[in-house]
Design a protein around this motif. Structure first.
Motif, PDB file in Angstrom:
ATOM      1  N   GLY A   1       0.799  -1.218   0.000  1.00 58.67           N
ATOM      2  CA  GLY A   1       0.000   0.000   0.000  1.00 58.67           C
ATOM      3  C   GLY A   1       0.834   1.271   0.000  1.00 58.67           C
ATOM      4  N   LEU A   2       2.055   1.172  -0.503  1.00 57.16           N
ATOM      5  CA  LEU A   2       2.948   2.327  -0.558  1.00 57.16           C
ATOM      6  C   LEU A   2       3.321   2.631  -2.000  1.00 57.16           C
ATOM      7  CD1 LEU A   2       5.401   1.371   2.336  1.00 57.16           C
ATOM      8  CD2 LEU A   2       3.645   3.143   2.405  1.00 57.16           C
ATOM      9  N   THR A   3       3.830   3.831  -2.216  1.00 57.81           N
ATOM     10  CA  THR A   3       4.397   4.187  -3.511  1.00 57.81           C
ATOM     11  C   THR A   3       5.902   3.957  -3.447  1.00 57.81           C
ATOM     12  OG1 THR A   3       4.822   6.484  -2.903  1.00 57.81           O
ATOM     13  CG2 THR A   3       2.632   5.972  -3.838  1.00 57.81           C
ATOM     14  N   LEU A   4       6.550   3.907  -4.605  1.00 57.79           N
ATOM     15  CA  LEU A   4       8.004   3.750  -4.621  1.00 57.79           C
ATOM     16  C   LEU A   4       8.715   4.890  -3.888  1.00 57.79           C
ATOM     17  CD1 LEU A   4       8.968   2.286  -8.105  1.00 57.79           C
ATOM     18  CD2 LEU A   4       9.268   1.257  -5.872  1.00 57.79           C
ATOM     19  N   PRO A   5       8.337   6.150  -4.103  1.00 54.45           N
ATOM     20  CA  PRO A   5       9.005   7.211  -3.351  1.00 54.45           C
ATOM     21  C   PRO A   5       8.814   7.085  -1.828  1.00 54.45           C
ATOM     22  CG  PRO A   5       7.891   8.140  -5.254  1.00 54.45           C
ATOM     23  CD  PRO A   5       7.460   6.698  -5.151  1.00 54.45           C
ATOM     24  N   GLN A   6       7.645   6.626  -1.411  1.00 60.45           N
ATOM     25  CA  GLN A   6       7.426   6.427   0.027  1.00 60.45           C
ATOM     26  C   GLN A   6       8.357   5.342   0.560  1.00 60.45           C
ATOM     27  OE1 GLN A   6       3.208   5.635   0.077  1.00 60.45           O
ATOM     28  NE2 GLN A   6       2.675   7.790   0.322  1.00 60.45           N
ATOM     29  N   MET A   7       8.466   4.228  -0.162  1.00 62.53           N
ATOM     30  CA  MET A   7       9.344   3.153   0.283  1.00 62.53           C
ATOM     31  C   MET A   7      10.797   3.610   0.254  1.00 62.53           C
ATOM     32  SD  MET A   7       9.693   0.246   1.658  1.00 62.53           S
ATOM     33  CE  MET A   7       8.165  -0.665   1.494  1.00 62.53           C
ATOM     34  N   HIS A   8      11.151   4.378  -0.759  1.00 62.96           N
ATOM     35  CA  HIS A   8      12.520   4.882  -0.847  1.00 62.96           C
ATOM     36  C   HIS A   8      12.836   5.754   0.370  1.00 62.96           C
ATOM     37  CE1 HIS A   8      16.249   5.941  -2.870  1.00 62.96           C
ATOM     38  NE2 HIS A   8      16.017   7.198  -2.543  1.00 62.96           N
ATOM     39  N   THR A   9      11.877   6.539   0.810  1.00 64.83           N
ATOM     40  CA  THR A   9      12.057   7.370   2.011  1.00 64.83           C
ATOM     41  C   THR A   9      12.314   6.486   3.222  1.00 64.83           C
ATOM     42  OG1 THR A   9      10.552   9.028   1.067  1.00 64.83           O
ATOM     43  CG2 THR A   9      11.018   9.185   3.434  1.00 64.83           C
ATOM     44  N   LEU A  10      11.533   5.420   3.365  1.00 65.79           N
ATOM     45  CA  LEU A  10      11.733   4.495   4.487  1.00 65.79           C
ATOM     46  C   LEU A  10      13.107   3.833   4.407  1.00 65.79           C
ATOM     47  CD1 LEU A  10       8.238   2.723   4.745  1.00 65.79           C
ATOM     48  CD2 LEU A  10       9.061   4.725   5.990  1.00 65.79           C
ATOM     49  N   GLU A  11      13.536   3.488   3.181  1.00 69.40           N
ATOM     50  CA  GLU A  11      14.843   2.849   3.001  1.00 69.40           C
ATOM     51  C   GLU A  11      15.978   3.789   3.410  1.00 69.40           C
ATOM     52  OE1 GLU A  11      14.252  -0.333  -0.601  1.00 69.40           O
ATOM     53  OE2 GLU A  11      14.359   1.787  -1.146  1.00 69.40           O
ATOM     54  N   VAL A  12      15.906   5.034   2.969  1.00 69.45           N
ATOM     55  CA  VAL A  12      16.969   5.991   3.316  1.00 69.45           C
ATOM     56  C   VAL A  12      17.021   6.197   4.823  1.00 69.45           C
ATOM     57  CG1 VAL A  12      17.731   8.393   3.090  1.00 69.45           C
ATOM     58  CG2 VAL A  12      16.944   7.140   1.068  1.00 69.45           C
ATOM     59  N   LEU A  13      15.869   6.362   5.449  1.00 66.58           N
ATOM     60  CA  LEU A  13      15.842   6.544   6.905  1.00 66.58           C
ATOM     61  C   LEU A  13      16.256   5.274   7.638  1.00 66.58           C
ATOM     62  CD1 LEU A  13      12.597   8.670   7.270  1.00 66.58           C
ATOM     63  CD2 LEU A  13      14.956   9.435   7.670  1.00 66.58           C
ATOM     64  N   GLY A  14      15.910   4.121   7.104  1.00 62.48           N
ATOM     65  CA  GLY A  14      16.304   2.863   7.731  1.00 62.48           C
ATOM     66  C   GLY A  14      17.808   2.657   7.693  1.00 62.48           C
ATOM     67  N   ILE A  15      18.432   3.083   6.611  1.00 60.41           N
ATOM     68  CA  ILE A  15      19.881   2.934   6.462  1.00 60.41           C
ATOM     69  C   ILE A  15      20.636   4.022   7.224  1.00 60.41           C
ATOM     70  CG2 ILE A  15      21.788   3.063   4.787  1.00 60.41           C
ATOM     71  CD1 ILE A  15      19.768   1.737   2.760  1.00 60.41           C
ATOM     72  N   HIS A  16      20.188   5.277   7.098  1.00 55.19           N
ATOM     73  CA  HIS A  16      20.931   6.411   7.649  1.00 55.19           C
ATOM     74  C   HIS A  16      20.417   6.898   9.004  1.00 55.19           C
ATOM     75  CE1 HIS A  16      23.242   6.826   3.974  1.00 55.19           C
ATOM     76  NE2 HIS A  16      22.108   6.708   3.295  1.00 55.19           N
ATOM     77  N   LYS A  17      19.281   6.395   9.443  1.00 54.01           N
ATOM     78  CA  LYS A  17      18.648   6.794  10.709  1.00 54.01           C
ATOM     79  C   LYS A  17      18.081   8.211  10.599  1.00 54.01           C
ATOM     80  CE  LYS A  17      19.751   2.793  12.106  1.00 54.01           C
ATOM     81  NZ  LYS A  17      18.831   1.788  11.660  1.00 54.01           N
ATOM     82  N   ASP A  18      17.696   8.804  11.731  1.00 53.86           N
ATOM     83  CA  ASP A  18      17.028  10.103  11.746  1.00 53.86           C
ATOM     84  C   ASP A  18      17.850  11.154  11.001  1.00 53.86           C
ATOM     85  OD1 ASP A  18      15.382   8.679  13.412  1.00 53.86           O
ATOM     86  OD2 ASP A  18      15.576  10.030  15.120  1.00 53.86           O
ATOM     87  N   MET A  19      17.136  11.982  10.234  1.00 50.46           N
ATOM     88  CA  MET A  19      17.804  13.021   9.444  1.00 50.46           C
ATOM     89  C   MET A  19      16.980  14.300   9.456  1.00 50.46           C
ATOM     90  SD  MET A  19      18.777  10.848   6.003  1.00 50.46           S
ATOM     91  CE  MET A  19      20.044  11.931   5.384  1.00 50.46           C
ATOM     92  N   ARG A  20      17.668  15.409   9.227  1.00 50.06           N
ATOM     93  CA  ARG A  20      16.966  16.671   8.989  1.00 50.06           C
ATOM     94  C   ARG A  20      16.235  16.545   7.653  1.00 50.06           C
ATOM     95  NH1 ARG A  20      21.134  21.522  10.628  1.00 50.06           N
ATOM     96  NH2 ARG A  20      21.570  20.717  12.710  1.00 50.06           N
ATOM     97  N   MET A  21      15.112  17.217   7.567  1.00 42.93           N
ATOM     98  CA  MET A  21      14.326  17.177   6.327  1.00 42.93           C
ATOM     99  C   MET A  21      15.183  17.597   5.134  1.00 42.93           C
ATOM    100  SD  MET A  21      11.016  16.254   6.698  1.00 42.93           S
ATOM    101  CE  MET A  21      10.016  17.161   5.539  1.00 42.93           C
ATOM    102  N   LYS A  22      15.955  18.655   5.287  1.00 47.52           N
ATOM    103  CA  LYS A  22      16.784  19.146   4.187  1.00 47.52           C
ATOM    104  C   LYS A  22      17.813  18.103   3.764  1.00 47.52           C
ATOM    105  CE  LYS A  22      19.644  23.039   2.807  1.00 47.52           C
ATOM    106  NZ  LYS A  22      20.223  24.319   3.177  1.00 47.52           N
TER     107      LYS A  22
END
Length: 136
Positions: free
Chosen positions: A28-49
């Motif tokens: 139930g996700l889009t590719l950009p949504q999953m990509h966001t989860l992947e980046v945060l999962g790999i790099h942990k918490d980040m500033r929006m910028k």
């Protein structure tokens, strides 16, 4: 030779992209949504910028993505501790579980498509992919 390499890379991209679309759609996700989860999962918490830069998108586009992921309880926003202008975005427990599940699917796919490879061939492939990624 470059023509053959070009066509092989395109074919691989299309097959991987099709696989990714199917897997993500089931969640139930889009590719950009999953990509966001992947980046945060790999790099942990980040500033929006920082997250927007890492993903190669604008902060406006990221805001829409994060809004939708926050509605689904996959991410949460929190104020930066020392910079009042910055917002930190990170995975929730649910988001982290979704990231881990998706990461396991990727690992299984890599195991399947490289099953016939020797360890040396896997090392070479990794080296080539790193060089290709570095060219961007």
């Amino acid at each position: 030779m470059l023509d053959k390499l070009n066509h092989a890379v395109i074919e691989f991209y299309e097959k991987l992209s099709s696989w990714e679309h199917d897997v993500v759609r089931e969640k139930g996700l889009t590719l950009p949504q999953m990509h966001t989860l992947e980046v945060l999962g790999i790099h942990k918490d980040m500033r929006m910028k920082e997250l927007a830069q890492c993903m190669g998108i604008t902060t406006g586009t990221l805001t829409v993505l994060v809004d939708r992921l926050e509605d689904k309880a996959f991410v949460c926003r929190k104020p930066h501790q020392t910079d009042r202008r910055s917002i930190i975005v990170g995975l929730t427990e649910t988001g982290n579980e979704m990231f881990k599940e998706h990461d396991r699917l990727h690992l299984r796919l890599i195991e399947e498509i490289t099953a016939e490879f020797s360890d040396d061939e896997r090392d070479m492939l990794l080296s080539f992919i790193k060089k290709m990624n570095g060219a961007f």
